[in-house]
Write a protein that holds these residues in place. Structure first.
Motif, PDB file in Angstrom:
ATOM      1  N   ASN A  55      -0.976  -8.467  -1.458  1.00  0.00           N
ATOM      2  CA  ASN A  55       0.239  -8.741  -0.963  1.00  0.00           C
ATOM      3  C   ASN A  55       0.928  -9.800  -1.260  1.00  0.00           C
ATOM      4  O   ASN A  55       2.264  -9.794  -1.432  1.00  0.00           O
ATOM      5  CB  ASN A  55      -0.150  -8.737   0.473  1.00  0.00           C
ATOM      6  CG  ASN A  55      -0.725  -7.542   1.443  1.00  0.00           C
ATOM      7  OD1 ASN A  55      -0.449  -6.472   0.775  1.00  0.00           O
ATOM      8  ND2 ASN A  55      -1.144  -7.815   2.460  1.00  0.00           N
ATOM      9  N   ASP A  86       0.276 -18.282  -0.199  1.00  0.00           N
ATOM     10  CA  ASP A  86       1.147 -17.830  -1.303  1.00  0.00           C
ATOM     11  C   ASP A  86       2.767 -18.549  -1.064  1.00  0.00           C
ATOM     12  O   ASP A  86       2.749 -19.335  -0.118  1.00  0.00           O
ATOM     13  CB  ASP A  86       1.301 -16.443  -1.259  1.00  0.00           C
ATOM     14  CG  ASP A  86       2.175 -15.734   0.002  1.00  0.00           C
ATOM     15  OD1 ASP A  86       3.437 -16.317   0.126  1.00  0.00           O
ATOM     16  OD2 ASP A  86       1.683 -14.899   0.622  1.00  0.00           O
ATOM     17  N   SER A 107       5.608  -2.107   4.551  1.00  0.00           N
ATOM     18  CA  SER A 107       7.017  -1.740   4.013  1.00  0.00           C
ATOM     19  C   SER A 107       7.065  -0.924   2.856  1.00  0.00           C
ATOM     20  O   SER A 107       7.899  -0.393   2.197  1.00  0.00           O
ATOM     21  CB  SER A 107       7.789  -2.872   3.463  1.00  0.00           C
ATOM     22  OG  SER A 107       6.834  -3.921   2.746  1.00  0.00           O
ATOM     23  N   GLN A 118       0.216   0.177  -0.647  1.00  0.00           N
ATOM     24  CA  GLN A 118       0.652   1.745  -0.559  1.00  0.00           C
ATOM     25  C   GLN A 118       0.731   1.901   0.694  1.00  0.00           C
ATOM     26  O   GLN A 118       1.681   2.583   1.466  1.00  0.00           O
ATOM     27  CB  GLN A 118       0.073   2.469  -1.232  1.00  0.00           C
ATOM     28  CG  GLN A 118       0.012   2.395  -2.771  1.00  0.00           C
ATOM     29  CD  GLN A 118      -0.453   3.670  -3.584  1.00  0.00           C
ATOM     30  OE1 GLN A 118      -0.464   3.592  -4.780  1.00  0.00           O
ATOM     31  NE2 GLN A 118      -1.183   4.520  -2.973  1.00  0.00           N
ATOM     32  N   GLN A 119      -0.326   1.590   1.800  1.00  0.00           N
ATOM     33  CA  GLN A 119      -0.618   2.531   2.993  1.00  0.00           C
ATOM     34  C   GLN A 119      -0.187   1.385   4.292  1.00  0.00           C
ATOM     35  O   GLN A 119      -0.049   2.037   5.209  1.00  0.00           O
ATOM     36  CB  GLN A 119      -2.045   2.631   3.098  1.00  0.00           C
ATOM     37  CG  GLN A 119      -2.343   3.557   1.850  1.00  0.00           C
ATOM     38  CD  GLN A 119      -3.681   3.288   1.280  1.00  0.00           C
ATOM     39  OE1 GLN A 119      -4.458   2.334   1.670  1.00  0.00           O
ATOM     40  NE2 GLN A 119      -4.576   4.294   0.838  1.00  0.00           N
ATOM     41  N   GLY A 120      -0.089   0.075   4.226  1.00  0.00           N
ATOM     42  CA  GLY A 120       0.097  -0.720   5.219  1.00  0.00           C
ATOM     43  C   GLY A 120      -1.195  -0.635   5.936  1.00  0.00           C
ATOM     44  O   GLY A 120      -0.841  -0.815   7.459  1.00  0.00           O
ATOM     45  N   ILE A 121      -2.105  -0.848   5.409  1.00  0.00           N
ATOM     46  CA  ILE A 121      -3.248  -0.948   6.212  1.00  0.00           C
ATOM     47  C   ILE A 121      -4.291  -2.137   5.840  1.00  0.00           C
ATOM     48  O   ILE A 121      -5.021  -2.454   6.549  1.00  0.00           O
ATOM     49  CB  ILE A 121      -4.014   0.473   6.064  1.00  0.00           C
ATOM     50  CG1 ILE A 121      -4.939   0.589   7.297  1.00  0.00           C
ATOM     51  CG2 ILE A 121      -4.733   0.518   4.972  1.00  0.00           C
ATOM     52  CD1 ILE A 121      -5.330   1.901   7.303  1.00  0.00           C
ATOM     53  N   GLY A 122      -3.788  -2.584   4.556  1.00  0.00           N
ATOM     54  CA  GLY A 122      -4.779  -3.516   3.926  1.00  0.00           C
ATOM     55  C   GLY A 122      -5.179  -5.041   4.674  1.00  0.00           C
ATOM     56  O   GLY A 122      -6.244  -5.055   4.891  1.00  0.00           O
ATOM     57  N   LYS A 626      -9.093   2.204  -1.987  1.00  0.00           N
ATOM     58  CA  LYS A 626      -8.391   1.914  -3.193  1.00  0.00           C
ATOM     59  C   LYS A 626      -9.351   1.243  -4.276  1.00  0.00           C
ATOM     60  O   LYS A 626      -8.962   0.445  -4.876  1.00  0.00           O
ATOM     61  CB  LYS A 626      -6.995   1.057  -3.039  1.00  0.00           C
ATOM     62  CG  LYS A 626      -6.287   1.694  -2.084  1.00  0.00           C
ATOM     63  CD  LYS A 626      -5.050   1.160  -2.405  1.00  0.00           C
ATOM     64  CE  LYS A 626      -4.629  -0.422  -1.548  1.00  0.00           C
ATOM     65  NZ  LYS A 626      -3.140  -0.783  -1.936  1.00  0.00           N
TER      66      LYS A 626
HETATM   67  N1  LIG Z   1       1.863 -12.319   1.782  1.00  0.00           N
HETATM   68  C1  LIG Z   1       2.875 -11.409   2.383  1.00  0.00           C
HETATM   69  N2  LIG Z   1       4.220 -12.022   2.212  1.00  0.00           N
HETATM   70  C2  LIG Z   1       5.086 -11.336   2.634  1.00  0.00           C
HETATM   71  N3  LIG Z   1       4.965  -9.972   3.299  1.00  0.00           N
HETATM   72  C3  LIG Z   1       3.696  -9.570   3.364  1.00  0.00           C
HETATM   73  C4  LIG Z   1       2.858 -10.544   3.109  1.00  0.00           C
HETATM   74  N4  LIG Z   1       1.479  -9.742   3.316  1.00  0.00           N
HETATM   75  C5  LIG Z   1       1.843  -8.402   3.692  1.00  0.00           C
HETATM   76  N5  LIG Z   1       3.407  -8.388   3.998  1.00  0.00           N
HETATM   77  C6  LIG Z   1       4.119  -7.243   4.412  1.00  0.00           C
HETATM   78  O1  LIG Z   1       3.087  -6.586   5.328  1.00  0.00           O
HETATM   79  C7  LIG Z   1       3.062  -5.340   5.042  1.00  0.00           C
HETATM   80  C8  LIG Z   1       1.677  -4.796   5.319  1.00  0.00           C
HETATM   81  O2  LIG Z   1       0.707  -5.401   4.467  1.00  0.00           O
HETATM   82  P1  LIG Z   1      -0.808  -4.491   4.414  1.00  0.00           P
HETATM   83  O3  LIG Z   1      -1.538  -5.140   3.480  1.00  0.00           O
HETATM   84  O4  LIG Z   1      -1.151  -4.364   5.654  1.00  0.00           O
HETATM   85  O5  LIG Z   1      -0.094  -3.082   3.680  1.00  0.00           O
HETATM   86  P2  LIG Z   1       0.415  -2.922   2.265  1.00  0.00           P
HETATM   87  O6  LIG Z   1       0.328  -3.846   1.348  1.00  0.00           O
HETATM   88  O7  LIG Z   1       1.946  -2.226   2.323  1.00  0.00           O
HETATM   89  O8  LIG Z   1      -0.365  -1.393   1.903  1.00  0.00           O
HETATM   90  P3  LIG Z   1      -2.187  -1.334   1.333  1.00  0.00           P
HETATM   91  O9  LIG Z   1      -2.686  -0.946   2.916  1.00  0.00           O
HETATM   92  O10 LIG Z   1      -2.155  -0.319   0.562  1.00  0.00           O
HETATM   93  O11 LIG Z   1      -2.496  -2.820   1.166  1.00  0.00           O
HETATM   94  C9  LIG Z   1       3.357  -5.131   3.770  1.00  0.00           C
HETATM   95  O12 LIG Z   1       3.718  -3.946   3.230  1.00  0.00           O
HETATM   96  C10 LIG Z   1       4.497  -6.278   3.547  1.00  0.00           C
HETATM   97  O13 LIG Z   1       5.604  -5.678   3.762  1.00  0.00           O
END
Ligand SMILES: Nc1ncnc2c1ncn2[C@@H]1O[C@H](COP(=O)(O)OP(=O)(O)OP(=O)(O)O)[C@@H](O)[C@H]1O
Length: 795
Positions: A55, A86, A107, A118-122, A626
């Motif tokens: 992220n 970060d 997003s 990708q999924q908004g779940i990590g 993943k």
């Molecule tokens: N360190 C960060 N700085 C800025 N925005 C962040 C940060 N971490 C997460 N986000 C925002 O939060 C959202 C959700 O993060 P999350 O890890 O849940 O899902 P993802 O990265 O979109 O997908 P995945 O599930 O595949 O990791 C991201 O899509 C991003 O918009």
């Protein structure tokens, strides 16, 4: 189940209904955390680091900031505390709770762009795992770019509602000017330390523009940003590509679009579809949906068909002059055309009607025209004429010598299928194929002659190509959306039409150059190769595969080849066996490329590392965690091609290496035997022993470089006994200042003089390089430009 059966009467369904309720996504993943990569304490920690770092990289890159990421893991009694910081753009106060306290919020899910997430779940899954195993809230600090203060939250996920539950929210200060800091406490251990370090190290390899730091109880690693490494090329969001969209997705898109016409829909909703491509798709759709019309031969001069008479019979009450004019015009039109389909015939008759009306003032209404068309169609579609019309195609498509009777029989049987059941002789490609199929089977029975698979295909191809496309209007978007078969016809047309490959500005491949540089940075090997393929499409999403190979040097010679897997620049460290990349590698015949492969299949062995990177706007993983790429044939094919491309270079390298090795062995044997022979010959003949130093070079067709000195003069003689011209760099190092140089240059360094020449010596030629140096000064020769095995240096 049994207990219900025994205790409940008729109201089982009602009783069950009382226990049926919606399950929140958070509740589901609380029970199924393994699906997200949180199956154990060891693994959970690595997954949490991975989610937070991915992220952080995504966010910083998106904001055009060179990422600077700090990861700290500290032991804290029975628990571990993970901190990831970060320098990204930060997250707004309103968004922080949702990003961290709500699963499936992000997003990236709806965007067609290459991102790690990708999924908004990590990250919310990491929060869930943390609260589940330690009972403590996630602590988030975030400062957005340009803001003087930071926002601090302590929150957990309410698993019943999948909504954030904020325990603390306050404005605070933070020394970073912008960025995000996540602190999670969790039950964990460091048993997966290897995977953790692999993840960080490999992340650094493919993200040379990032600065990473990892501090854990036993180690403190810094991965500095590579000098001059800029951000990866910015990616653009794109629309789906028409190849590979699935039926359900297409129907959904048809249902949601604002376009009414299919052409508009295709151009509006898909990438790479302009008016021309849309027309080609519509043509293919017409073929699928309407079929094509057979075009039957028009009667020629030799045929005893009186077209004029047929037309005259079909027309009544129009007077002799107009009727005969009509008949003459039709006959003329027939003479101009070899073949006519039903639609063509209608057009001819309509045309003639207009002409004759112009000439005679008599009008020919629809009924008359229909009568004429019917009568003429009777001629064109007569049994014999249909057979004659198909005969040339059957004849041309059956290359094997089949007797004329067989060819004629086959044509006749196909022609028979175009009966009353096929009005206007209109059929789809599928129906035509069954016609050919059935006719071929009958021919086999009756004539005792087989018409093979290929011949059948050729016949169907030839007839189909001669048929005429139906230019009727295609249905509107809303009609296609409401009928699955129509949507399937459209999907098939989209898939079969050539469409330019998708634009690649939505993808950021590592590039072959950096793949190789990454391998060089990681592995001390003798040989490196890399390949980047062109973009392809799966499920409407473009993707690019890259591969790299490192071989020899310090790589372990024992055991299987090491496979490094990456997806969208994220290293995959778990589930190697289940990954499509592994399966592709195992299915390649590596012996062909010079590697050992026990049993001829499976993982090859030897001092070799293979790296594969798949970049896509939607990487298909086997699960939400993943870890492994799913078996998508289009991607597997590209992986194979990329690996084979790099492996071909490896093959050439190994081949050259083996031939050098052979040469070296041969040279060693000769070098050993030659002086002994010279000695023996001298013993037997009593003559002075021959100097054999040069002979070896001559026997081996080597380039010989020899240093001789005579008084103050040093001479370096280059003799090229090889079959090719040689461009050499010859350096002699002496301890006294040389003068009278033949060409060449001299550089002094710490009391030593480097005398350098770069002679080009043609095959069979020699060159003499010389200089003067006070008596007694010895030189030290080095020669470059020729493989060691093909060089003999005597000094
Ligand atoms: N360190 C960060 N700085 C800025 N925005 C962040 C940060 N971490 C997460 N986000 C925002 O939060 C959202 C959700 O993060 P999350 O890890 O849940 O899902 P993802 O990265 O979109 O997908 P995945 O599930 O595949 O990791 C991201 O899509 C991003 O918009």
């Amino acid at each position: 189940m049994t207990s219900f059966q025994s205790t409940l009467g008729d109201g089982v369904a009602e009783e069950l209904a009382q226990n049926q309720r919606e399950i929140s996504i958070a509740e589901f993943f609380e029970k199924n955390k393994h699906m997200l990569g949180f199956d154990s304490g060891a693994r959970g920690l690595v997954t949490a680091v991975k989610e937070a770092v991915d992220n952080a990289l995504d966010a910083a890159e998106e904001a055009g900031i060179l990422p600077d990421i700090y990861v700290e893991i500290a032991e804290n009694g029975d628990y571990y505390t993970l901190v990831v910081e970060d320098n990204g753009p930060g997250i707004t106060k309103e968004q922080v709770p949702k990003v961290f306290g709500k699963l499936l919020y992000g997003s990236r899910f709806h965007s067609r762009e290459q991102t790690r997430g990708q999924q908004g779940i990590g990250i919310s899954a990491a929060v869930l795992y943390s609260q589940l195993t330690s009972g403590t809230p996630a602590k988030i600090t975030s400062r957005t770019k340009g803001s003087d203060t930071a926002e601090y939250f302590e929150l957990i996920i309410d698993t019943d509602t999948n909504e954030p539950e904020i325990q603390t929210a306050e404005t605070t200060s933070w020394d970073r000017t912008h960025g995000t800091r996540i602190e999670l406490e969790m039950e964990a251990n460091m048993r997966a330390r290897g995977q953790l370090h692999d993840y960080m190290e490999h992340t650094a390899v493919v993200n040379p523009h990032a600065r990473l730091e990892l501090r854990e109880p036993n180690a403190h690693e810094k991965y500095e940003r590579a000098e001059n490494a800029g951000l990866p090329a910015e990616t653009e969001e794109i629309r789906p590509h028409p190849h590979g969209v699935e039926l359900g997705a297409l129907i959904k898109m048809l249902g949601e679009t604002d376009s009414h016409s299919v052409s508009g829909f295709l151009q509006e909703e898909f990438t790479r579809v302009g008016a021309k491509t849309a027309d080609s798709i519509l043509d293919a759709f017409r073929d699928n949906h309407f079929g094509r019309e057979a075009a039957w031969q028009t009667p020629g001069a030799g045929d005893d068909v009186d077209v004029e008479a047929v037309v005259t019979d079909a027309i009544s009450n129009k007077g002799a002059a107009a009727t005969s004019a009509f008949a003459e015009h039709v006959e003329r039109a027939f003479a101009e055309r070899d073949r006519l389909s039903y639609t063509d015939l209608e057009a001819v008759v309509a045309n003639v009607s207009d002409t004759v009306e112009g000439e005679t003032g008599k009008s020919f209404g629809d009924t008359v025209q229909e009568n004429v068309v019917d009568a003429l169609w009777g001629v064109l579609a007569a049994d014999e004429n249909r057979t004659e019309s198909l005969y040339p195609f059957v004849d041309e498509a059956t290359t094997v010598q089949k007797g004329d009777a067989v060819v004629h029989g086959l044509a006749e049987r196909i022609a028979e299928k175009f009966d009353e059941e096929t009005p206007r002789a209109r059929v789809t490609r599928g129906t035509l194929e069954t016609f050919v199929e059935r006719a071929a089977e009958m021919t086999a029975d009756v004539e005792d002659a087989t018409v093979g698979e290929t011949a059948r295909e050729n016949v169907a191809d030839a007839i189909w190509a001669s048929m005429v496309r139906v230019e009727d209007d295609v249905p509107l978007v809303r009609e296609i959306a409401g009928e699955r078969d129509l949507a399937r016809d459209l999907l098939d047309a989209m898939t079969r039409t050539d469409v330019m490959a998708p634009p690649t500005d939505c993808l950021a491949p590592i590039t072959a150059e950096l793949v190789e540089a990454g391998l060089r940075k990681e592995y001390d090997a003798d040989f490196y190769a890399s390949a980047t393929r062109d973009a392809d499409v799966h499920g409407g999403d473009p993707f690019i595969v890259e591969a790299g190979i490192a071989y020899g040097g310090e790589l372990a010679a024992e055991g299987s080849v090491d496979l490094m897997r990456f997806a969208n620049r994220v290293p995959l460290v778990y589930q190697r066996g289940a990954c499509a990349t592994t399966q592709v590698i195992k299915n390649i015949g590596w012996r062909n490329y010079g590697l050992d492969q026990p049993g001829g299949s499976g993982m090859p062995s030897g001092p070799c590392v293979v790296m594969i990177h798949v970049a896509s706007t939607n990487v298909p993983f086997t699960s939400e965690s993943k870890d492994a790429l799913a078996n998508v044939p289009a991607i597997e094919d590209e992986i194979e091609l990329a690996v084979r491309e790099a492996a071909r270079d490896l093959k050439s390298y190994l081949k050259a290496q083996r031939s050098r090795q052979k040469r070296r062995q041969k040279q060693n044997v000769i070098a050993d035997i030659l002086p002994k022979m010279a000695h023996k010959v001298s013993e037997m003949t009593g003559r002075e022993e021959l100097v054999v130093d040069d002979s070896l070079a001559r026997i081996m067709n080597n380039v010989l470089v020899e240093r001789e000195s005579e008084g103050d003069t040093a001479r370096i003689v280059v003799e090229n006994h090889s079959g090719q011209s040689a461009d050499l760099d010859v350096t002699d190092i002496v301890t006294e200042e040389p003068t009278d140089l033949s060409d060449g240059t001299v550089v002094e360094m710490d009391g030593e003089w480097f005398v350098k020449w770069s002679p080009s010596v043609a095959s069979g030629d020699d060159a003499v390089l010389s200089y003067t140096v006070p008596d007694g000064s010895e030189g030290g020769l080095t020669v470059k430009g020729v493989d060691d095995e093909k060089l003999t240096v005597n000094q």
